[in-house]
Scaffold this motif. Sequence first.
Motif, PDB file in Angstrom:
ATOM      1  N   SER A   1       0.430  -1.468   0.132  1.00 15.77           N
ATOM      2  CA  SER A   1      -0.044  -0.413  -0.067  1.00 15.77           C
ATOM      3  C   SER A   1       1.214   1.216  -0.280  1.00 15.77           C
ATOM      4  CB  SER A   1      -0.891   0.307   0.740  1.00 15.77           C
ATOM      5  OG  SER A   1      -2.214   1.094   1.465  1.00 15.77           O
ATOM      6  N   PHE A   2       0.580   2.081  -1.009  1.00 13.24           N
ATOM      7  CA  PHE A   2       1.266   3.193  -1.119  1.00 13.24           C
ATOM      8  C   PHE A   2       0.432   4.653  -0.783  1.00 13.24           C
ATOM      9  CE2 PHE A   2       2.778   0.353  -3.979  1.00 13.24           C
ATOM     10  CZ  PHE A   2       4.570  -0.326  -3.494  1.00 13.24           C
ATOM     11  N   GLU A   3      -1.060   4.705  -0.422  1.00 13.22           N
ATOM     12  CA  GLU A   3      -1.061   5.980   0.079  1.00 13.22           C
ATOM     13  C   GLU A   3      -1.036   6.731   0.189  1.00 13.22           C
ATOM     14  OE1 GLU A   3      -1.588   3.396   4.019  1.00 13.22           O
ATOM     15  OE2 GLU A   3      -1.124   3.276   1.876  1.00 13.22           O
ATOM     16  N   GLY A   4       0.251   6.995   1.224  1.00 16.15           N
ATOM     17  CA  GLY A   4       0.857   8.424   1.281  1.00 16.15           C
ATOM     18  C   GLY A   4       0.542   9.000   0.623  1.00 16.15           C
ATOM     19  N   GLY A   5       1.698   8.629  -0.606  1.00 15.30           N
ATOM     20  CA  GLY A   5       1.899  10.038  -1.951  1.00 15.30           C
ATOM     21  C   GLY A   5       2.698  10.585  -1.270  1.00 15.30           C
ATOM     22  N   LEU A   6       3.106  11.690  -2.114  1.00 12.43           N
ATOM     23  CA  LEU A   6       4.103  12.147  -2.156  1.00 12.43           C
ATOM     24  C   LEU A   6       4.131  13.047  -0.966  1.00 12.43           C
ATOM     25  CD1 LEU A   6       7.138  13.787  -3.908  1.00 12.43           C
ATOM     26  CD2 LEU A   6       5.712  15.772  -4.764  1.00 12.43           C
ATOM     27  N   ASN A   7       5.115  13.173  -0.119  1.00 19.66           N
ATOM     28  CA  ASN A   7       6.304  14.082   0.786  1.00 19.66           C
ATOM     29  C   ASN A   7       7.185  14.634   0.819  1.00 19.66           C
ATOM     30  OD1 ASN A   7       6.486  14.532   3.506  1.00 19.66           O
ATOM     31  ND2 ASN A   7       6.210  12.395   4.543  1.00 19.66           N
TER      32      ASN A   7
ATOM     33  N   ALA B   1       6.575   8.805  -0.385  1.00 24.21           N
ATOM     34  CA  ALA B   1       7.389   9.160  -1.818  1.00 24.21           C
ATOM     35  C   ALA B   1       8.326  10.175  -1.458  1.00 24.21           C
ATOM     36  CB  ALA B   1       6.343   8.849  -2.783  1.00 24.21           C
ATOM     37  N   LYS B   2       9.692  10.147  -1.708  1.00 21.74           N
ATOM     38  CA  LYS B   2      10.006  11.022  -1.641  1.00 21.74           C
ATOM     39  C   LYS B   2      10.129  12.069  -3.131  1.00 21.74           C
ATOM     40  CE  LYS B   2      12.434  14.373   1.159  1.00 21.74           C
ATOM     41  NZ  LYS B   2      12.102  14.634   2.545  1.00 21.74           N
ATOM     42  N   THR B   3      10.028  11.804  -4.123  1.00 20.35           N
ATOM     43  CA  THR B   3       9.845  11.996  -5.264  1.00 20.35           C
ATOM     44  C   THR B   3       8.626  10.696  -5.819  1.00 20.35           C
ATOM     45  OG1 THR B   3      11.772  12.454  -5.996  1.00 20.35           O
ATOM     46  CG2 THR B   3      10.890  12.324  -7.356  1.00 20.35           C
ATOM     47  N   LEU B   4       7.211  11.463  -6.813  1.00 17.91           N
ATOM     48  CA  LEU B   4       6.531  10.929  -6.981  1.00 17.91           C
ATOM     49  C   LEU B   4       5.825  11.675  -8.660  1.00 17.91           C
ATOM     50  CD1 LEU B   4       5.422   8.171  -6.903  1.00 17.91           C
ATOM     51  CD2 LEU B   4       3.243   9.847  -5.720  1.00 17.91           C
ATOM     52  N   ASP B   5       6.643  11.845  -9.114  1.00 15.67           N
ATOM     53  CA  ASP B   5       6.718  11.972 -10.559  1.00 15.67           C
ATOM     54  C   ASP B   5       5.874  11.250 -11.825  1.00 15.67           C
ATOM     55  OD1 ASP B   5       8.529  13.986  -9.166  1.00 15.67           O
ATOM     56  OD2 ASP B   5       9.690  14.358 -10.953  1.00 15.67           O
ATOM     57  N   ASN B   6       4.688  11.837 -12.202  1.00 17.34           N
ATOM     58  CA  ASN B   6       4.025  11.588 -13.065  1.00 17.34           C
ATOM     59  C   ASN B   6       3.628   9.740 -12.834  1.00 17.34           C
ATOM     60  OD1 ASN B   6       3.708  12.978 -14.812  1.00 17.34           O
ATOM     61  ND2 ASN B   6       6.314  12.166 -15.841  1.00 17.34           N
ATOM     62  N   PHE B   7       3.071   9.515 -11.594  1.00 22.02           N
ATOM     63  CA  PHE B   7       2.633   7.631 -11.094  1.00 22.02           C
ATOM     64  C   PHE B   7       1.480   8.840  -9.800  1.00 22.02           C
ATOM     65  CE2 PHE B   7       6.106   4.889 -11.206  1.00 22.02           C
ATOM     66  CZ  PHE B   7       5.944   4.520 -11.871  1.00 22.02           C
ATOM     67  N   GLU B   8       0.597   8.321  -9.549  1.00 28.32           N
ATOM     68  CA  GLU B   8      -0.777   8.776  -8.979  1.00 28.32           C
ATOM     69  C   GLU B   8      -0.840   7.482  -7.890  1.00 28.32           C
ATOM     70  OE1 GLU B   8      -2.810  12.118 -10.249  1.00 28.32           O
ATOM     71  OE2 GLU B   8      -2.671  10.699 -12.011  1.00 28.32           O
ATOM     72  N   ARG B   9      -1.611   7.869  -6.788  1.00 28.57           N
ATOM     73  CA  ARG B   9      -1.949   6.664  -6.227  1.00 28.57           C
ATOM     74  C   ARG B   9      -3.611   6.728  -6.650  1.00 28.57           C
ATOM     75  NH1 ARG B   9      -5.716   4.117  -2.171  1.00 28.57           N
ATOM     76  NH2 ARG B   9      -4.856   3.651  -0.124  1.00 28.57           N
TER      77      ARG B   9
ATOM     78  N   GLU C   1       9.087   9.127 -12.304  1.00 27.41           N
ATOM     79  CA  GLU C   1      10.577   8.781 -10.866  1.00 27.41           C
ATOM     80  C   GLU C   1       9.467   8.639  -9.746  1.00 27.41           C
ATOM     81  OE1 GLU C   1      14.205  10.652  -8.574  1.00 27.41           O
ATOM     82  OE2 GLU C   1      13.437  12.209 -10.652  1.00 27.41           O
ATOM     83  N   TRP C   2      10.020   7.072  -8.823  1.00 28.67           N
ATOM     84  CA  TRP C   2       8.976   7.060  -7.876  1.00 28.67           C
ATOM     85  C   TRP C   2      10.730   6.958  -6.821  1.00 28.67           C
ATOM     86  CZ3 TRP C   2       5.700   2.317  -6.684  1.00 28.67           C
ATOM     87  CH2 TRP C   2       5.809   2.031  -5.081  1.00 28.67           C
ATOM     88  N   GLU C   3      10.965   7.554  -6.041  1.00 29.14           N
ATOM     89  CA  GLU C   3      11.411   7.745  -4.992  1.00 29.14           C
ATOM     90  C   GLU C   3      11.127   7.390  -3.750  1.00 29.14           C
ATOM     91  OE1 GLU C   3      14.877  10.137  -2.511  1.00 29.14           O
ATOM     92  OE2 GLU C   3      15.405  10.293  -5.083  1.00 29.14           O
ATOM     93  N   LEU C   4      11.234   6.023  -3.258  1.00 31.02           N
ATOM     94  CA  LEU C   4      10.912   5.207  -1.657  1.00 31.02           C
ATOM     95  C   LEU C   4      11.713   6.109  -0.971  1.00 31.02           C
ATOM     96  CD1 LEU C   4       9.821   3.318  -3.972  1.00 31.02           C
ATOM     97  CD2 LEU C   4       9.089   2.415  -1.273  1.00 31.02           C
ATOM     98  N   PRO C   5      11.245   6.649   0.901  1.00 30.29           N
ATOM     99  CA  PRO C   5      12.193   6.712   1.754  1.00 30.29           C
ATOM    100  C   PRO C   5      13.434   5.372   2.548  1.00 30.29           C
ATOM    101  CG  PRO C   5       9.818   5.900   2.576  1.00 30.29           C
ATOM    102  CD  PRO C   5       9.531   6.108   1.508  1.00 30.29           C
ATOM    103  N   TRP C   6      14.440   5.680   3.188  1.00 32.71           N
ATOM    104  CA  TRP C   6      15.309   4.521   3.582  1.00 32.71           C
ATOM    105  C   TRP C   6      14.149   3.918   3.944  1.00 32.71           C
ATOM    106  CZ3 TRP C   6      19.862   4.680   1.525  1.00 32.71           C
ATOM    107  CH2 TRP C   6      19.882   5.854   0.999  1.00 32.71           C
ATOM    108  N   ALA C   7      14.822   3.103   4.351  1.00 31.63           N
ATOM    109  CA  ALA C   7      14.062   1.172   4.633  1.00 31.63           C
ATOM    110  C   ALA C   7      15.035   0.598   5.487  1.00 31.63           C
ATOM    111  CB  ALA C   7      13.285   0.696   4.372  1.00 31.63           C
ATOM    112  N   ASP C   8      14.585   0.762   7.158  1.00 29.46           N
ATOM    113  CA  ASP C   8      15.915  -0.403   7.728  1.00 29.46           C
ATOM    114  C   ASP C   8      15.151  -2.104   8.955  1.00 29.46           C
ATOM    115  OD1 ASP C   8      13.951   0.385  10.126  1.00 29.46           O
ATOM    116  OD2 ASP C   8      15.528   1.830  10.998  1.00 29.46           O
TER     117      ASP C   8
END
Length: 570
Positions: A28-34, A47-55, A449-456
């Motif tokens: 689930s990627f419901e948060g969108g651009l942040n 998503a840290k970058t969300l260009d031309n992708f939409e939820r 372009e879709w860049e996700l945040p860092w994950a640990d």
Amino acid sequence: MYLTKTSGNLNPRGEQPQSNLQISTVRSFEGGLNVTDTDLNMSPKFAKTLDNFERGTDGSQALRPGTVMVTNQIADPSDIINHVYFAGFVWSVQASGNITTTDGAGNVIVKHRYPGDVVPWPAGVTFVDFTVFNSDLIIVNGRDKPLIVSGRYTRPDGSINPNYLVVQYLADFSGSNVNTPIGRFVIAHGQYTVMAGIPDKPSTIYVSHVNTSGTWLGDPLPNDAISMDLGPRVSIGSATITGMVAYRDKLLVTFERGVLPINLGVYDGSSPAKHVPTDDGFVEEFGCLSHRSLVSVGDDTFFNDNVGINSISRINVFNTLRPVRTSHLIDPLITELMQGLTAQQIIDKVFAVYDLRHFRYMIFIPVYSGDVITETVCFSYTNIPTLKVQSWARLRGWVWQSACRTALQNIIFSRGNKLYAYDFDAEVGTDRRDDPAVNDGKGEPIKFEWELPWADFKHRMDIKYIKYLAFDSEGEAPFTVEAYVDNIVYYRGERVPMLSMQFVGGDAGGYGNSLYGDSPYGGGRRTRDERTYGYNTKFKLLKLRIHGETTQRLRIVSISIAYLRGGIRR
């Protein structure tokens, strides 16, 4: 025990051997651009970058639709300033003052006020606004007398209306327009037509006689038309009116730093009764800079200021209006673009449209190089309260001047003197398709372009080892997946991914597909194929970036990572 033989890949107890491989799947990627929060703390739903992708409503990320040409048959080479859908046609007003209609087949008709008329307005039009009152289209530009187009095919007696779809000056019942205001903004609300943006009275609204659009203050009786100076009611910022919109039973009049809700249809006890509208008090610090950004739909009204996007909705229990800022997560992006514009550019060129098919508010902000617009960046806000969906995205690669929504909920854009439609249902993902001037009608690809945040993976200090990567996806578009590790994205200004691998959407053909022939490489790394793809690296923090350029559709439903956990020492 140690010498006990095994068979069938079972351990001595007859059980499958225990695996240390762990699986993490994001569905689930419901948060969108942040871009407000640090991506070291963000959930993978953002998503840290969300260009031309939409939820999507299902929580997936989908590549935005492309666009297809509607017409290139408008002979006038000047730019379309604004356009609107009315009576089955798209009505376009150009900088030359020319007005045309375009039907669904792309056929264009030039509209004149009378035979021999060159253009309805003189050249030099920079701003246009529309409203529909009592089936008539009213057009204003803030410089010339307003125009009206009758949308009624027959008269009340059943006879054919000779003025049907004819452009005329807006006049009263006697044929005079001497008292008709010259306003930049026009809105139909209830039983009234309201104008504002009068050059010499910037804080005044003009309200027509009830049930009319052509009878104004000073015209013969019967006439209850009025003018109201709202300046004394503005408690902060400039008193210049920046826009108007109808929201349920309220007329919202906006200013630089606030909104004033007006109640029309209130009369006193005199004879004849006088129209004395009331207000609900000035709402401070929720201003609007562009009338064309005002969109009222359902329970919300959206509009922009110089920082981001505001919204006003009704609190039903108390019957009051509640202002909120809806764009906190992307305010830095909007602020950066708005700071590069002059006040006049914001007023004239920032505009919005509502995508009712996907419940999205879309606001367009121009980017200038000198005096030329090189891009109109769109911020798309998906808002479905019943599903608790609220998500921003950024749409790139467009240069639009205006937009409107048709009766079938399609969206029409203008660029230069051409019209294009949002290509919702096409199986391809290209912009400006069918335009002979763009790649011989094939259109131009969409970059994403879709860049996700860092994950640990909930173990910040532990070493992790990626082994495999898998996607659930739809469409046929190829895309590249990059992996960044341990908070390192750039080195000397260049991106430095630890891994990079190309995949293709789950609907793409495999071996023997015509796109790839019968080569031994088949159809690429198909994400519908359940074989595992090795994706090996060591990390404590991991960031994924998906990007590409395509003419196909793409929807990503989930991302799965198989990894091993180690100790804390690198």
